[in-house]
Design an enzyme around this catalytic site. Structure first.
Site, mmCIF file in Angstrom:
data_model
loop_
_atom_site.group_PDB
_atom_site.id
_atom_site.type_symbol
_atom_site.label_atom_id
_atom_site.label_comp_id
_atom_site.label_asym_id
_atom_site.label_seq_id
_atom_site.Cartn_x
_atom_site.Cartn_y
_atom_site.Cartn_z
ATOM 1 N N HIS A 82 -20.223 32.425 38.061
ATOM 2 C CA HIS A 82 -21.617 32.237 37.637
ATOM 3 C C HIS A 82 -22.444 33.400 38.181
ATOM 4 C CE1 HIS A 82 -21.819 27.954 36.187
ATOM 5 N NE2 HIS A 82 -20.552 28.084 36.532
ATOM 6 N N ASP A 118 -23.532 23.826 30.706
ATOM 7 C CA ASP A 118 -23.654 24.640 31.914
ATOM 8 C C ASP A 118 -24.347 23.804 33.005
ATOM 9 O OD1 ASP A 118 -23.520 26.999 33.384
ATOM 10 O OD2 ASP A 118 -25.455 27.749 32.638
ATOM 11 N N HIS A 119 -23.768 23.736 34.175
ATOM 12 C CA HIS A 119 -24.361 23.013 35.312
ATOM 13 C C HIS A 119 -24.741 21.564 35.000
ATOM 14 C CE1 HIS A 119 -24.535 26.541 37.883
ATOM 15 N NE2 HIS A 119 -24.969 27.230 36.851
ATOM 16 N N SER A 144 -27.672 24.956 29.128
ATOM 17 C CA SER A 144 -28.087 24.481 30.464
ATOM 18 C C SER A 144 -28.977 23.247 30.325
ATOM 19 C CB SER A 144 -28.880 25.581 31.153
ATOM 20 O OG SER A 144 -30.123 25.739 30.477
ATOM 21 N N ASN A 191 -20.263 34.129 33.488
ATOM 22 C CA ASN A 191 -21.524 33.595 32.952
ATOM 23 C C ASN A 191 -22.632 34.635 32.999
ATOM 24 O OD1 ASN A 191 -20.109 31.207 32.947
ATOM 25 N ND2 ASN A 191 -21.626 30.053 34.114
ATOM 26 N N ILE A 192 -23.249 34.848 31.849
ATOM 27 C CA ILE A 192 -24.341 35.822 31.774
ATOM 28 C C ILE A 192 -25.506 35.213 31.002
ATOM 29 C CG2 ILE A 192 -25.024 38.103 30.917
ATOM 30 C CD1 ILE A 192 -22.016 38.907 31.222
#
Ligand code: G3H
Ligand code: 13P
Ligand code: ZN
Length: 311
Positions: A213, A82-83, A50, A256-257
């Site tokens: 997500h 991620d993102h 992230s 997603n975890i």
């Protein structure tokens, strides 16, 4: 084995009615916990980074740690941004060897989301990298930005065909009732996913991989350990694992975890230090944290995602 993209993983996951776990990583112990768990389960796995992780650890460190992990095993591993908030972040990650990126322009107006996503897809595909984008808005906390539940928006099935066709993305994250963070719902609530929306999107995009997500379930026994040993996490529940299993059998290929792994890691650190107040060697408590996080990843792979023995 070198890092791979998610293309083959998703093809097999779609056909096989399971999902691949995408677990967030911030340091060596987390990478080891996830890769050891996936290796022992013979499962494909996605390690994702992230913006917060980039700030904390430096993406170059994470890239090399992931490469080291991949050298220790022959299971398929993808490394994913991620993102990704903008084109430059996505480009940076592609340039240093990530095999997958997410461009998250879901909060931007429709045409802007399409234009930015398309620009990322063009660069990524020219470099053999795959792209995830998002339609809809999840509630919860993400990179310190809080999206209130009333601002969350389910993905509209009417938009998905045009969005995927015009952008050329490889997978689509949708909002069907999941949310980010460890405080999703109050105890007593009965969270359900909008499986009907997922089914409709599946009909509109046959064979196309869908991403969820915000899929942590907030394991109560781990929260109880945190709180028993000095923590004060509020009482909260997450997405029921039974709902995630349903989604994994449908078009959802990536789940997603992050939060559940953080809770497992922290529970073990708190317990270790409370029970061993004289310990000061980080390897002792980080070793326990790694082991507990590994057990959590195995549980997800075996009992939720259904990706064991699919490597
Ligand atoms: O979706 C967000 C992830 O849980 C990562 O959060 O930016 O705090 O690392 P972070
Ligand atoms: P959780 O906070 O539910 O673990 O979601 C993580 C996530 O979606 C990362 O992108
Ligand atoms: Zn997310």
């Amino acid at each position: 084995m070198p890092l791979v993209t998610t293309t083959e993983m998703f093809k097999k996951a779609y056909a096989g009615g399971y999902a691949v776990g995408a677990f967030n990583v911030n340091n060596m112990e987390m990478i080891q916990a996830i890769v050891e768990a996936a290796n022992e389960c013979r499962s494909p796995v996605i390690l994702q980074v992230s913006a917060g992780a980039r700030k904390y650890a430096n993406p170059v460190y994470l890239r090399h740690l992931v490469a080291a992990a991949a050298e220790t095993t022959d299971i398929p591993i993808a490394m994913h941004l991620d993102h990704g908030a903008d084109y430059e972040i996505c480009k940076d990650c592609i340039d240093i060897g990530f095999t997958s990126v997410m461009i998250d322009a879901s909060s931007k107006p429709w045409e802007e989301n399409i234009a930015l996503t398309k620009k990322v897809v063009e660069y990524a595909h020219a470099h053999g990298v795959v792209v995830e984008a998002e339609l809809g808005k999840l509630a919860g906390i993400e990179d310190d930005v809080k999206v209130e539940a009333h601002d969350a928006m389910f993905t509209s099935p009417d938009e998905v065909e045009e969005f995927t066709a015009r952008t050329g993305i490889d997978s689509l994250a949708i909002a069907i009732g999941t949310s980010h963070g460890a405080y999703k719902f109050k105890p007593g609530q009965d969270p359900k996913l909008r499986i009907d929306i997922l089914e409709e999107i599946g009909r509109r995009l046959p064979g196309f991989p869908i991403v969820l997500h915000g899929a942590s379930s907030v394991p109560q026994e781990q929260v109880a350990i945190v709180n028993e040993f000095g923590g004060s996490m509020p009482n909260a529940i997450g997405i029921p694992e039974s709902e995630l299993r349903k989604a994994a059998k449908l078009a959802v290929c990536k789940i997603n975890i992050d939060s559940d792994l953080r809770v497992a890691f922290t529970a073990a650190v708190r317990k270790h230090l409370a029970e061993n107040p004289s310990h000061f060697d980080p390897r002792q408590y980080l070793g326990d944290a790694r082991a507990n996080m590994k057990a959590m990843v195995k549980h997800k792979i075996i009992d939720v995602l259904g990706s064991a023995n699919k490597a």
